[in-house]
Design a protein around this motif. Structure first.
Motif, mmCIF file in Angstrom:
data_model
loop_
_atom_site.group_PDB
_atom_site.id
_atom_site.type_symbol
_atom_site.label_atom_id
_atom_site.label_comp_id
_atom_site.label_asym_id
_atom_site.label_seq_id
_atom_site.Cartn_x
_atom_site.Cartn_y
_atom_site.Cartn_z
ATOM 1 N N SER A 173 -8.959 2.084 -9.101
ATOM 2 C CA SER A 173 -9.037 3.139 -8.022
ATOM 3 C C SER A 173 -9.105 4.518 -8.194
ATOM 4 O O SER A 173 -9.809 5.495 -7.882
ATOM 5 C CB SER A 173 -7.935 2.921 -6.971
ATOM 6 O OG SER A 173 -6.611 3.020 -7.585
ATOM 7 N N ASP B 53 -4.712 4.141 -4.805
ATOM 8 C CA ASP B 53 -4.858 4.210 -3.550
ATOM 9 C C ASP B 53 -6.255 3.504 -3.408
ATOM 10 O O ASP B 53 -7.433 3.955 -4.026
ATOM 11 C CB ASP B 53 -5.464 5.898 -3.784
ATOM 12 C CG ASP B 53 -6.249 6.445 -2.307
ATOM 13 O OD1 ASP B 53 -6.149 5.650 -1.363
ATOM 14 O OD2 ASP B 53 -6.662 7.594 -2.349
ATOM 15 N N GLN C 236 -8.788 -0.992 1.436
ATOM 16 C CA GLN C 236 -7.364 -1.112 1.403
ATOM 17 C C GLN C 236 -7.160 -2.827 1.510
ATOM 18 O O GLN C 236 -6.263 -3.416 0.720
ATOM 19 C CB GLN C 236 -6.468 -0.622 2.790
ATOM 20 C CG GLN C 236 -6.457 0.722 2.696
ATOM 21 C CD GLN C 236 -5.321 1.430 1.808
ATOM 22 O OE1 GLN C 236 -4.386 0.588 1.419
ATOM 23 N NE2 GLN C 236 -5.346 2.643 1.649
ATOM 24 N N GLY D 201 -10.207 8.203 -6.702
ATOM 25 C CA GLY D 201 -8.876 8.140 -5.884
ATOM 26 C C GLY D 201 -7.731 8.461 -6.781
ATOM 27 O O GLY D 201 -7.760 8.668 -7.751
ATOM 28 N N LYS D 202 -6.521 8.428 -6.050
ATOM 29 C CA LYS D 202 -5.267 8.450 -6.900
ATOM 30 C C LYS D 202 -4.849 7.357 -7.551
ATOM 31 O O LYS D 202 -5.388 5.990 -6.854
ATOM 32 C CB LYS D 202 -4.071 9.104 -6.137
ATOM 33 C CG LYS D 202 -4.400 10.514 -5.931
ATOM 34 C CD LYS D 202 -3.426 11.229 -4.981
ATOM 35 C CE LYS D 202 -3.604 12.541 -4.713
ATOM 36 N NZ LYS D 202 -3.117 13.057 -3.373
ATOM 37 N N SER E 281 0.643 -1.016 -0.001
ATOM 38 C CA SER E 281 0.189 -0.170 0.022
ATOM 39 C C SER E 281 0.840 1.337 0.013
ATOM 40 O O SER E 281 0.937 2.216 -0.858
ATOM 41 C CB SER E 281 -0.905 -0.012 1.179
ATOM 42 O OG SER E 281 -1.916 1.009 1.076
#
Lengths: 124, 326
Positions: free
Chosen positions: B271, B280, B292, B276-277, B149
């Motif tokens: 993502s 991410d 996650q 999100g990025k 992550s």
């Protein structure tokens, strides 16, 4: 200074492995042996990194109840991926060795360099 | 300074490691070199366990002692046994190696002592990972959290490197003329014939456990991939290439190598589509930690697939053309 011997012994062994690996790379004529030397050189770096990650009385960095002191996980992450990448790059080196053997019939550098003016037989 | 039993075991193993390294340098036969290399690898693997790097030890055991030994064995040739490998290093090599070593030893006197918890390595950045990853990512294994992550980009890069290396070996060796298959692999050995078919399913089961338990204990995609690769390589060693083709064809091995990278990349795209990025994972599910979890699970599967099929592909390439020097 009394702490130096147990405290720095890991580094010294890692350096010993560096030197052994370096000697094997510099002075071997056999290319497979060179690759083994390169592997040893590489694992000396691994040992150095993991040594720096160790914390006295620390535990493996897996969170659990009742454990508050962990060894440093960052070197572990770096080295874990480096090992897998290392075997992949070793394999590329060995593939080149195989191709050299196909072209020259030997993996000994001296024998290859001593061969006068013979065009290598390129095997597709 | 560490005064516990840990330091004693550490130093003992370091002595074994040094001895095996010296034997490796002095070794004269290629076959012995490779066997000693495996011993060396197992010793350094035990050292990693002593130094709490369980994930690293796992990888080293599977890669160093397993896969690379098989690869080296595929490359050596009976003709190599005739010559002497070890020659005393020449003056230039000795001077260069010793000078480098002495300089490095001189440098160690400024290094932190083994196990000292107060050095900068342990007081910056890592404290944040150790304190916050439990709530931010929600999985106990900090190594997996950081790998999959926090440092997801790096890991993607490393998977691409493994893929590229596998492709390079294919390009270098695939065009070779196929070795005459000796027919029956190692299956003619009755001990292997009885034992190995019972072990291989367990190896594959263990690989799956390592893959999916990597969030909670030591393990993850890299280790599982290597273990699965080792299991499949054992199968390939035992059987002839025709049977292996029936289990998994080379076309699918190559697709697997690329497929894992693709899975990893697509998780990043997913993502981004979720708002999100890139990579991410928090946006992949309702809650951030669920996202996650899902993201890490998916990219670890991608890593496992690429690594397993690359290892198998390496073996297949070397096994097919490694011994065609003559």
């Amino acid at each position: 200074m009394t702490d130096a011997i147990p405290g720095l012994f890991n580094y010294w062994v890692a350096i010993g492995l560096f030197v052994c690996g370096l000697v094997m790379i510099l002075d071997s004529r056999n290319m497979i042996r060179k690759m083994v030397g390169l592997n040893m050189f590489q694992s000396a770096v691994f040992l150095l990194f993991i040594t720096m990650g160790k914390v006295e009385n620390g535990h493996a960095p897996i969170l659990a109840d009742g454990i508050s002191r962990f060894s440093n996980p960052l070197p572990h992450v770096l080295i874990l991926t480096a090992i897998v990448v290392g075997v992949a790059t070793t394999a590329v080196g060995l593939a080149l060795v195989v191709r050299i053997r196909r072209a020259y019939g030997t993996v000994d550098e001296d024998e290859i360099f001593d061969r006068p003016e013979v065009e290598p037989e390129i095997v597709p | 300074m560490i005064t516990t039993i840990n330091a004693l075991v550490d130093m003992g193993l370091l002595v074994v490691l040094s001895v095996s390294a010296l034997m490796l340098v002095r070794c004269n036969s290629p076959l012995n070199t490779i066997i000693l290399n495996a011993l060396y690898s197992f010793t350094i693997c035990s050292l990693f366990v002593i130094m709490d790097a369980v994930d690293v030890a796992f990888t080293e055991a599977a890669v160093g002692a397993g896969i690379s030994t098989v690869l080296f064995l595929c490359v050596i040739h009976p003709d190599d046994e005739s010559g002497r490998l070890f020659v005393w290093p020449g003056p230039l090599a000795t001077v260069v190696a010793l000078a480098t070593g002495l300089l490095l030893v001189f440098g160690t006197f400024d290094m932190p002592l083994y196990g000292d918890p107060q050095v900068p390595v342990h007081t910056h950045l890592v404290t944040r990972f150790l304190e916050d990853s439990g709530t931010e990512i929600g999985i106990p294994n900090v190594v997996t959290s950081v790998l999959a992550s926090y440092r997801g980009y790096d890991t993607l890069g490393e998977v691409v490197v493994v893929f590229t290396a596998g492709t390079s070996v294919l390009i270098l060796l695939a065009a070779g003329h196929a070795r005459q298959d000796s027919g029956d692999g190692l299956i003619s050995n009755s001990i292997l014939r009885v034992v190995m078919p019972r072990i291989i399913p367990l190896v594959i089961l263990f690989a799956l456990y390592v893959q999916f338990h990597g969030d909670y204990g030591p393990g993850g995609g890299f280790q599982a991939g290597v273990i699965l690769g080792a299991g499949l390589i054992t199968l390939a060693l035992l059987t002839d290439s025709r049977i292996m083709q029936g289990v998994i064809s080379e076309r699918w091995i190559i697709r697997g190598m690329a497929g894992g990278v693709l899975v990893y990349g697509l998780v990043g795209v997913a993502s981004m589509l979720g708002g999100g990025k890139y990579l991410d994972y928090s946006v992949l599910a309702q809650s951030s930690t669920d996202g996650q979890h899902l993201g890490i699970l998916l990219i670890e599967i991608g890593v496992g697939i690429t690594v397993a099929f690359t290892m198998l592909s390496l073996f297949v390439s070397f096994n097919r053309s490694g011994q065609t020097g003559d």
